[in-house]
Scaffold this motif. Structure first.
Motif, PDB file in Angstrom:
ATOM      1  N   ALA A  20       0.830  -1.203   0.000  1.00  0.00           N
ATOM      2  CA  ALA A  20       0.000   0.000   0.000  1.00  0.00           C
ATOM      3  C   ALA A  20       0.866   1.256   0.000  1.00  0.00           C
ATOM      4  O   ALA A  20       0.486   2.288  -0.532  1.00  0.00           O
ATOM      5  N   LYS A  21       2.061   1.148   0.603  1.00  0.00           N
ATOM      6  CA  LYS A  21       2.972   2.290   0.672  1.00  0.00           C
ATOM      7  C   LYS A  21       3.919   2.361  -0.523  1.00  0.00           C
ATOM      8  O   LYS A  21       4.673   3.316  -0.671  1.00  0.00           O
ATOM      9  N   THR A  22       3.898   1.323  -1.378  1.00  0.00           N
ATOM     10  CA  THR A  22       4.751   1.324  -2.562  1.00  0.00           C
ATOM     11  C   THR A  22       4.402   2.515  -3.450  1.00  0.00           C
ATOM     12  O   THR A  22       3.229   2.826  -3.663  1.00  0.00           O
ATOM     13  N   CYS A  23       5.409   3.187  -3.987  1.00  0.00           N
ATOM     14  CA  CYS A  23       5.196   4.381  -4.806  1.00  0.00           C
ATOM     15  C   CYS A  23       4.763   3.986  -6.222  1.00  0.00           C
ATOM     16  O   CYS A  23       5.467   3.239  -6.908  1.00  0.00           O
ATOM     17  N   PHE A  24       3.621   4.485  -6.635  1.00  0.00           N
ATOM     18  CA  PHE A  24       3.101   4.183  -7.965  1.00  0.00           C
ATOM     19  C   PHE A  24       4.012   4.754  -9.053  1.00  0.00           C
ATOM     20  O   PHE A  24       4.163   4.152 -10.126  1.00  0.00           O
ATOM     21  N   LEU A  25       4.641   5.901  -8.797  1.00  0.00           N
ATOM     22  CA  LEU A  25       5.556   6.491  -9.772  1.00  0.00           C
ATOM     23  C   LEU A  25       6.743   5.565 -10.017  1.00  0.00           C
ATOM     24  O   LEU A  25       7.156   5.347 -11.167  1.00  0.00           O
ATOM     25  N   GLU A  26       7.299   5.004  -8.940  1.00  0.00           N
ATOM     26  CA  GLU A  26       8.417   4.070  -9.084  1.00  0.00           C
ATOM     27  C   GLU A  26       7.981   2.811  -9.828  1.00  0.00           C
ATOM     28  O   GLU A  26       8.732   2.231 -10.601  1.00  0.00           O
ATOM     29  N   TYR A  27       6.746   2.409  -9.566  1.00  0.00           N
ATOM     30  CA  TYR A  27       6.197   1.228 -10.236  1.00  0.00           C
ATOM     31  C   TYR A  27       6.092   1.476 -11.743  1.00  0.00           C
ATOM     32  O   TYR A  27       6.416   0.601 -12.553  1.00  0.00           O
ATOM     33  N   LEU A  28       5.668   2.684 -12.136  1.00  0.00           N
ATOM     34  CA  LEU A  28       5.590   3.034 -13.552  1.00  0.00           C
ATOM     35  C   LEU A  28       6.972   3.061 -14.195  1.00  0.00           C
ATOM     36  O   LEU A  28       7.149   2.643 -15.340  1.00  0.00           O
ATOM     37  N   VAL A  29       7.970   3.563 -13.454  1.00  0.00           N
ATOM     38  CA  VAL A  29       9.346   3.569 -13.953  1.00  0.00           C
ATOM     39  C   VAL A  29       9.797   2.137 -14.232  1.00  0.00           C
ATOM     40  O   VAL A  29      10.381   1.842 -15.273  1.00  0.00           O
ATOM     41  N   MET A  30       9.486   1.242 -13.302  1.00  0.00           N
ATOM     42  CA  MET A  30       9.868  -0.163 -13.452  1.00  0.00           C
ATOM     43  C   MET A  30       9.172  -0.772 -14.671  1.00  0.00           C
ATOM     44  O   MET A  30       9.779  -1.519 -15.434  1.00  0.00           O
TER      45      MET A  30
ATOM     46  N   GLY B 226       9.733  -1.060 -21.976  1.00  0.00           N
ATOM     47  CA  GLY B 226      10.315  -0.132 -22.941  1.00  0.00           C
ATOM     48  C   GLY B 226       9.304   0.591 -23.804  1.00  0.00           C
ATOM     49  O   GLY B 226       9.644   1.150 -24.839  1.00  0.00           O
ATOM     50  N   HIS B 227       8.013   0.602 -23.397  1.00  0.00           N
ATOM     51  CA  HIS B 227       6.985   1.272 -24.189  1.00  0.00           C
ATOM     52  C   HIS B 227       7.087   2.780 -24.028  1.00  0.00           C
ATOM     53  O   HIS B 227       7.179   3.285 -22.907  1.00  0.00           O
ATOM     54  N   LYS B 228       7.034   3.494 -25.149  1.00  0.00           N
ATOM     55  CA  LYS B 228       7.104   4.960 -25.117  1.00  0.00           C
ATOM     56  C   LYS B 228       5.938   5.550 -24.321  1.00  0.00           C
ATOM     57  O   LYS B 228       6.079   6.574 -23.652  1.00  0.00           O
ATOM     58  N   ASN B 229       4.751   4.891 -24.382  1.00  0.00           N
ATOM     59  CA  ASN B 229       3.572   5.407 -23.686  1.00  0.00           C
ATOM     60  C   ASN B 229       3.796   5.534 -22.180  1.00  0.00           C
ATOM     61  O   ASN B 229       3.254   6.433 -21.542  1.00  0.00           O
ATOM     62  N   TYR B 230       4.580   4.614 -21.603  1.00  0.00           N
ATOM     63  CA  TYR B 230       4.833   4.670 -20.164  1.00  0.00           C
ATOM     64  C   TYR B 230       5.661   5.898 -19.816  1.00  0.00           C
ATOM     65  O   TYR B 230       5.434   6.542 -18.795  1.00  0.00           O
ATOM     66  N   ARG B 231       6.622   6.219 -20.669  1.00  0.00           N
ATOM     67  CA  ARG B 231       7.452   7.402 -20.418  1.00  0.00           C
ATOM     68  C   ARG B 231       6.604   8.671 -20.492  1.00  0.00           C
ATOM     69  O   ARG B 231       6.723   9.566 -19.643  1.00  0.00           O
ATOM     70  N   THR B 232       5.732   8.747 -21.515  1.00  0.00           N
ATOM     71  CA  THR B 232       4.843   9.903 -21.671  1.00  0.00           C
ATOM     72  C   THR B 232       3.877  10.011 -20.492  1.00  0.00           C
ATOM     73  O   THR B 232       3.629  11.095 -19.962  1.00  0.00           O
ATOM     74  N   THR B 233       3.320   8.866 -20.087  1.00  0.00           N
ATOM     75  CA  THR B 233       2.381   8.837 -18.963  1.00  0.00           C
ATOM     76  C   THR B 233       3.049   9.319 -17.684  1.00  0.00           C
ATOM     77  O   THR B 233       2.489  10.127 -16.928  1.00  0.00           O
ATOM     78  N   LEU B 234       4.239   8.845 -17.431  1.00  0.00           N
ATOM     79  CA  LEU B 234       4.987   9.232 -16.235  1.00  0.00           C
ATOM     80  C   LEU B 234       5.267  10.731 -16.236  1.00  0.00           C
ATOM     81  O   LEU B 234       5.136  11.400 -15.204  1.00  0.00           O
TER      82      LEU B 234
END
Length: 347
Positions: A76-86, A92-100
């Motif tokens: 529950a305390k895990t950072c969603f931003l870090e999860y998106l980075v992972m 390696g999808h470009k969409n994840y970088r744009t979303t972040l």
């Protein structure tokens, strides 16, 4: 539970990095889609290793926390931003970088976003933020990326339910599906095009309904026994499509090789070629390469193919998607009836 970072030699002297999971005498593996290339500098190789090590470390922490019965509190305390980075580093999808990028801009000074903070209010506010800055279609692409990430988090046990289930999906206004009539296809075929491969590929699409991305990667090995055997890039479905005589005729004029059937340029350059070709053909419609797929759908229905068969030929996962072509054909029929000459009926 132990998670180790390992590498495996693959083709062209490359090395693929992967995680080795060992638990209770059993092993499992996860390939990271991260590679050490022969031409990389020492610094570049170290950066790849650092990314892989961060992923390994997160996996070890998550799995260790799960074994200790601390899953709920820890995750529950895990950072969603870090999860998106992972997720971006793994896929390696470009969409994840744009979303972040947009999510960080939306959060402003906040550097962390725990999974527990993914409330309906926050997600609705983020939707409004996106819609104020871009087209609905672009905003939807970012939303779908977030939905995919949170779905993945549910599968991993980080979330008990996807918070997006309580949020309405961004609606994109329906765009007009432009298509060519048979007479207009003939006009296009009779008009010279400054890129013959684009011309052949487009006309091939008009008589097969295959998407531009799939036509571009089509090889001669995919053409067998009068049919095309291919995997749809968009859906991942394996398709076997019988070839119409016109499509066979286009292929018969091409020289076979070990490479792709149609050597199409980039999508952007193809669009430039298409625009000029359509104008010179005297067609006053906004026709793109993708219009060949719409043309195939409407032509098939116009000449008597039933809706269910057309749906299968187009590789649609739902016949509802195909019904739009049925509506177009019905509209054409109505126009034809309305254009009949009037007569005076005496009493």
């Amino acid at each position: 539970m132990k998670v180790s970072l390992r590498k495996k030699k693959i083709a062209r002297n490359r090395e693929s990095l992967y995680l080795d999971f060992y638990h209770h005498g059993k092993r499992s593996y996860q390939f990271l889609r991260l590679y050490l290339e022969p031409g990389q500098t020492r610094e570049e190789r170290e950066e790849v290793r650092r990314i892989a090590e961060r992923i390994r470390s997160r996996r070890q922490i998550e799995l260790s926390a799960g074994n200790l019965g601390e899953v709920t509190l820890f995750r529950a305390k895990t950072c969603f931003l870090e999860y998106l980075v992972m997720r971006y580093e793994t896929l390696g999808h470009k969409n994840y970088r744009t979303t972040l990028k947009h999510l960080k801009e939306f959060l402003g000074n906040r550097t962390r976003l725990p999974f527990s903070d993914l409330s309906t209010t926050l997600l609705e506010d983020f939707k409004e933020y996106l819609l104020q800055r871009m087209k609905p279609s672009s905003a939807l692409a970012i939303e779908l990326c977030l939905r995919a990430a949170t779905n993945h988090a549910v599968k991993n046990g980080i979330l008990s339910a996807n918070p997006f289930n309580r949020v309405d999906r961004i609606k994109v206004p329906e765009t007009k599906k432009e298509f060519l009539t048979f007479e207009e296809i003939q006009m296009m075929a009779s008009t010279p095009c400054n890129h013959e491969e684009v011309k052949n590929g487009f006309l091939f699409g008009c008589f097969t309904g295959i998407r531009q991305s799939d036509i571009k990667k089509l090889t001669w090995r995919d053409i067998r026994s009068g049919s095309v055997h291919f995997t749809q890039k968009k859906t991942g479905k394996v398709e076997v499509l019988p070839l119409a005589p016109v499509a066979k005729g286009i292929l018969s004029q091409k020289e076979k090789s070990l490479g792709t059937v149609f050597r199409l340029p980039s999508v952007s350059w193809t669009s430039v070629v298409m625009k000029k070709w359509v104008q010179e053909a005297g067609i006053e419609k906004t026709i793109t390469f993708h219009s060949s797929r719409h043309t195939f759908g409407t032509l098939s229905l116009t000449y008597g193919t039933d809706l269910k068969t057309v749906s299968k030929l187009l590789g649609h996962t739902s016949i509802t998607t195909t019904e739009i072509y049925g509506q177009i054909v019905d509209s054409k029929k109505q126009k034809a009836v309305d254009s009949l000459p009037e007569i005076k009926i005496g009493g």
